[in-house]
Motif scaffolding. Structure first.
Motif, mmCIF file in Angstrom:
data_model
loop_
_atom_site.group_PDB
_atom_site.id
_atom_site.type_symbol
_atom_site.label_atom_id
_atom_site.label_comp_id
_atom_site.label_asym_id
_atom_site.label_seq_id
_atom_site.Cartn_x
_atom_site.Cartn_y
_atom_site.Cartn_z
ATOM 1 N N GLU A 138 0.830 -1.203 0.000
ATOM 2 C CA GLU A 138 0.000 0.000 0.000
ATOM 3 C C GLU A 138 0.864 1.252 0.000
ATOM 4 O O GLU A 138 0.530 2.243 -0.654
ATOM 5 C CB GLU A 138 -0.941 -0.014 1.213
ATOM 6 N N GLU A 141 2.132 1.805 -3.413
ATOM 7 C CA GLU A 141 1.060 2.327 -4.264
ATOM 8 C C GLU A 141 0.847 3.813 -3.983
ATOM 9 O O GLU A 141 0.619 4.606 -4.892
ATOM 10 C CB GLU A 141 -0.232 1.546 -4.011
ATOM 11 N N LEU A 142 0.959 4.168 -2.719
ATOM 12 C CA LEU A 142 0.771 5.566 -2.323
ATOM 13 C C LEU A 142 1.877 6.450 -2.899
ATOM 14 O O LEU A 142 1.623 7.535 -3.416
ATOM 15 C CB LEU A 142 0.774 5.637 -0.793
ATOM 16 N N THR A 144 4.211 5.648 -5.421
ATOM 17 C CA THR A 144 4.491 5.592 -6.859
ATOM 18 C C THR A 144 3.230 5.583 -7.724
ATOM 19 O O THR A 144 3.307 5.872 -8.907
ATOM 20 C CB THR A 144 5.303 4.337 -7.212
ATOM 21 N N GLY A 145 2.092 5.217 -7.155
ATOM 22 C CA GLY A 145 0.860 5.203 -7.944
ATOM 23 C C GLY A 145 0.451 3.830 -8.428
ATOM 24 O O GLY A 145 -0.578 3.687 -9.072
ATOM 25 N N ASN A 146 1.257 2.818 -8.168
ATOM 26 C CA ASN A 146 0.875 1.467 -8.581
ATOM 27 C C ASN A 146 1.514 0.450 -7.641
ATOM 28 O O ASN A 146 2.592 0.687 -7.107
ATOM 29 C CB ASN A 146 1.318 1.218 -10.021
ATOM 30 N N GLN A 149 3.915 -2.099 -10.865
ATOM 31 C CA GLN A 149 4.702 -1.393 -11.878
ATOM 32 C C GLN A 149 4.922 0.033 -11.406
ATOM 33 O O GLN A 149 4.079 0.894 -11.631
ATOM 34 C CB GLN A 149 3.983 -1.432 -13.227
ATOM 35 N N PHE A 150 6.066 0.268 -10.766
ATOM 36 C CA PHE A 150 6.256 1.557 -10.108
ATOM 37 C C PHE A 150 6.490 2.691 -11.106
ATOM 38 O O PHE A 150 6.027 3.796 -10.891
ATOM 39 C CB PHE A 150 7.405 1.476 -9.107
ATOM 40 N N ILE A 166 1.774 12.036 2.453
ATOM 41 C CA ILE A 166 2.380 10.732 2.145
ATOM 42 C C ILE A 166 3.444 10.408 3.192
ATOM 43 O O ILE A 166 3.525 9.269 3.671
ATOM 44 C CB ILE A 166 2.971 10.727 0.716
ATOM 45 N N TYR B 26 -8.229 -0.747 -1.211
ATOM 46 C CA TYR B 26 -7.397 0.436 -0.982
ATOM 47 C C TYR B 26 -7.012 1.066 -2.307
ATOM 48 O O TYR B 26 -6.454 0.394 -3.173
ATOM 49 C CB TYR B 26 -6.147 0.007 -0.198
ATOM 50 N N PRO B 28 -5.336 4.806 -3.319
ATOM 51 C CA PRO B 28 -4.963 6.162 -2.914
ATOM 52 C C PRO B 28 -5.289 7.195 -3.998
ATOM 53 O O PRO B 28 -5.480 6.840 -5.167
ATOM 54 C CB PRO B 28 -3.447 6.055 -2.711
ATOM 55 N N THR B 30 -3.307 9.131 -5.184
ATOM 56 C CA THR B 30 -2.149 9.226 -6.066
ATOM 57 C C THR B 30 -2.078 8.079 -7.068
ATOM 58 O O THR B 30 -1.101 7.953 -7.790
ATOM 59 C CB THR B 30 -0.860 9.228 -5.230
ATOM 60 N N TYR B 31 -3.106 7.236 -7.105
ATOM 61 C CA TYR B 31 -3.105 6.086 -8.017
ATOM 62 C C TYR B 31 -2.988 6.555 -9.470
ATOM 63 O O TYR B 31 -3.635 7.516 -9.873
ATOM 64 C CB TYR B 31 -4.392 5.284 -7.829
ATOM 65 N N ARG B 32 -2.147 5.851 -10.220
ATOM 66 C CA ARG B 32 -1.974 6.218 -11.628
ATOM 67 C C ARG B 32 -3.029 5.508 -12.462
ATOM 68 O O ARG B 32 -2.924 4.322 -12.713
ATOM 69 C CB ARG B 32 -0.579 5.827 -12.133
#
Lengths: 362, 152
Positions: A138, A141-142, A144-146, A149-150, A166, B26, B28, B30-32
């Motif tokens: 989690e 994900e917070l 990098t957004g994924n 796959q960062f 963050i 979950y 966030p 900031t999720y892409r």
């Protein structure tokens, strides 16, 4: 009466995380010969990187080499490309890279430990570790957004910044994860049933490690102090953020687990230091130049030394990209480690080696 | 003993798992997620198309010169390179919306390849037309000039 049996294991097997094929020659229960095939997931990524994609896009392509150390691949490639372009990236970008690499190390090591427990037959411990690991997923994900796959490093820096929210979330969840890990560490150190399957099983000594060229936690568990983080200060400031070498002596499954735990506790310190000392600076350093010449870069992925070689010819498309993943360096040790072991010990040993075949076969 | 008490306590605890799809997982801020394009702000520079690693964006062009943006959510890897390449703020943004799963009816590969092929052919035809028009204008000008010279 001695009877020789040949037992194939893989490429699809319940104890295997990835497609890997072993052929064990056993005398009764004892393994006497091992043959391995590691090329099941070849996808031609090296050629694609040197033909279809421009050098800026390649950092996103190599992130898909492996699902567990995606950030290591993108960062190692980006560092090599930055060397070719003569780019000096900001300290802030370096700190953010370290942050994500260490978070990634947490989730990768926890996955390995969980599978070591599962392959030993301790399903409840596996579930407990996977539950606690969710915090690290989690957080990734917070930041990098994924989850997997960062796509965090790019040529010239990193793609996104962290905010104070963050940072707060990172501190809160990592504190919780640390207490969870201390509990798990206690189980791995003191559980009697686990010790029967781990202590003295699948051991390699320092001499063998050196001869077989093994890297990563596998080498460090046998007392060989090799870690890219301790000898490359120019690319990422590891010592500044509190990196410490973690070495054990026995070289068995137990020692490898302990090395991973101690590295994770070190990762918490590193992340704390990174957050505390986050410098100001640009996220990305831009350039319009095309890569020209040759460059290599090394990075300590969760499994050991990751090596990138790239060659540019002053066009947007690179001439050659060569990836040497840590598991590839360890394959010779894999074969040696099984010799003389009981066949029933194969699953825990295999999980403790933490093989990553997607990296190896590319 | 503590382990035993803990095990007993676990009998009365809520599950650690999330009952997805009945409860949200979950996700966030900031999720892409999906890339959103705003045609009113776009300056049609095609920088996003050049930057996109998998080629999930393509611009088609009609014979009157009007461009249209095509985006394939299933080819997209959500890396955000297009948003970073975009010179006009707000024309391309990355949302935290997840893409819908693909179904067989969508025929993504086939139809997408068709769109790309058509878009590229359309652009080529438009460029050829422009070249032809420019050549005709140049020829007319040359003829005019020659006629003027003849008059002199």
């Amino acid at each position: 009466m001695k009877r020789t049996l040949t037992i194939p294991m893989g490429s699809q097997h319940i104890a295997l995380l990835e497609p890997l094929h072993f052929r064990f020659t056993c005398e009764n229960e004892k393994i006497v010969g091992v043959d391995a095939d590691v090329g099941y997931v070849h996808r031609g990524i090296e050629l694609a990187c040197a033909s279809k994609f421009k050098f800026r896009q390649v950092s996103f392509v190599v992130g898909r080499v492996c699902g567990l150390c995606s950030i290591s691949h993108t960062t190692a490639y980006s560092q090599a490309a930055e060397r070719l372009l003569g780019l000096d990236i900001s300290k802030k970008a370096k700190y953010l890279r370290i942050l994500v690499i260490e978070l990634d190390r947490l989730h990768s090591h926890l996955l390995c430990l969980a599978h070591t427990a599962e392959n030993t037959g301790f399903e409840a411990l596996f579930m407990q570790i996977m539950r606690d690991r969710e915090a690290s997923m989690e957080l990734l994900e917070l930041v990098t957004g994924n989850r997997v796959q960062f796509d965090y490093s790019c040529v010239g820096g990193v793609t996104r910044d962290i905010t104070t929210d963050i940072e707060k979330e990172l501190t809160r969840k990592l504190a919780k994860l640390k207490t969870d890990l201390e509990e798990l560490y206690e189980v791995f150190r003191t559980n009697w049933s686990l010790s029967l399957r781990y202590k003295g099983v699948g051991a390699l000594n320092a001499q063998q490690i050196k001869e077989l060229n093994a890297v990563g936690p596998l080498a460090r568990a046998a007392g060989v102090a090799i870690d890219v983080r301790s000898d490359t200060e120019d690319l990422l400031p590891w010592k500044e953020v509190g990196y410490k070498m973690m070495v054990e002596q026995t070289g068995d499954v137990y020692a490898r687990n302990i090395v991973r735990f101690r590295e994770m506790f070190n990762s918490f310190e590193i992340i704390e230091n990174v957050l505390r000392g986050m410098p100001q600076g640009d996220l990305v350093t831009e350039t319009k130049a095309n890569p020209q010449g040759e460059a290599v870069s090394r990075l300590e992925a969760p499994r050991g030394e990751l090596f990138y070689y790239i060659k540019g010819n002053n066009t947007p498309v690179l001439e050659r990209v060569k990836i040497k993943a840590p598991t590839f360096s360890n394959v010779a040790a894999f074969i040696e480690i099984f010799k003389g072991q009981e066949y029933a010990s194969v699953p825990p040993i295999l999980a403790s080696l933490d093989p990553c075949l997607s990296c190896t076969a590319r | 003993m503590t382990t035993f008490l803990k095990a007993l306590g676990n009998l009365f605890r809520t599950p650690a798992t999330v009952p997805y799809p009945f409860a949200p997982t979950y996700l966030p801020d900031t999720y892409r997620g999906l890339i959103k394009h705003d045609a009113s702000l776009c300056i049609w520079c095609r920088k996003c198309e050049t930057a996109c690693p998998p080629g999930a964006i393509v611009f088609s062009q009609a014979m009157d010169g009007k461009q249209a943006y095509h985006y394939n959510t299933h080819v997209c890897i959500y890396c955000g390179e297009c948003v970073r390449a975009c010179p006009k703020a707000g024309a391309l943004i990355q949302t935290n919306e997840m893409a819908a799963p693909v179904t067989a009816e969508a025929k993504i590969n086939h139809s997408w390849n068709g769109i790309v092929k058509e878009a590229l052919a359309g652009r080529e035809a438009y460029a050829a037309e422009r070249r032809k028009a420019a050549a005709a204008v140049a020829a007319a000008k040359a003829a005019e000039k020659a006629a003027a010279e003849k008059k002199d």
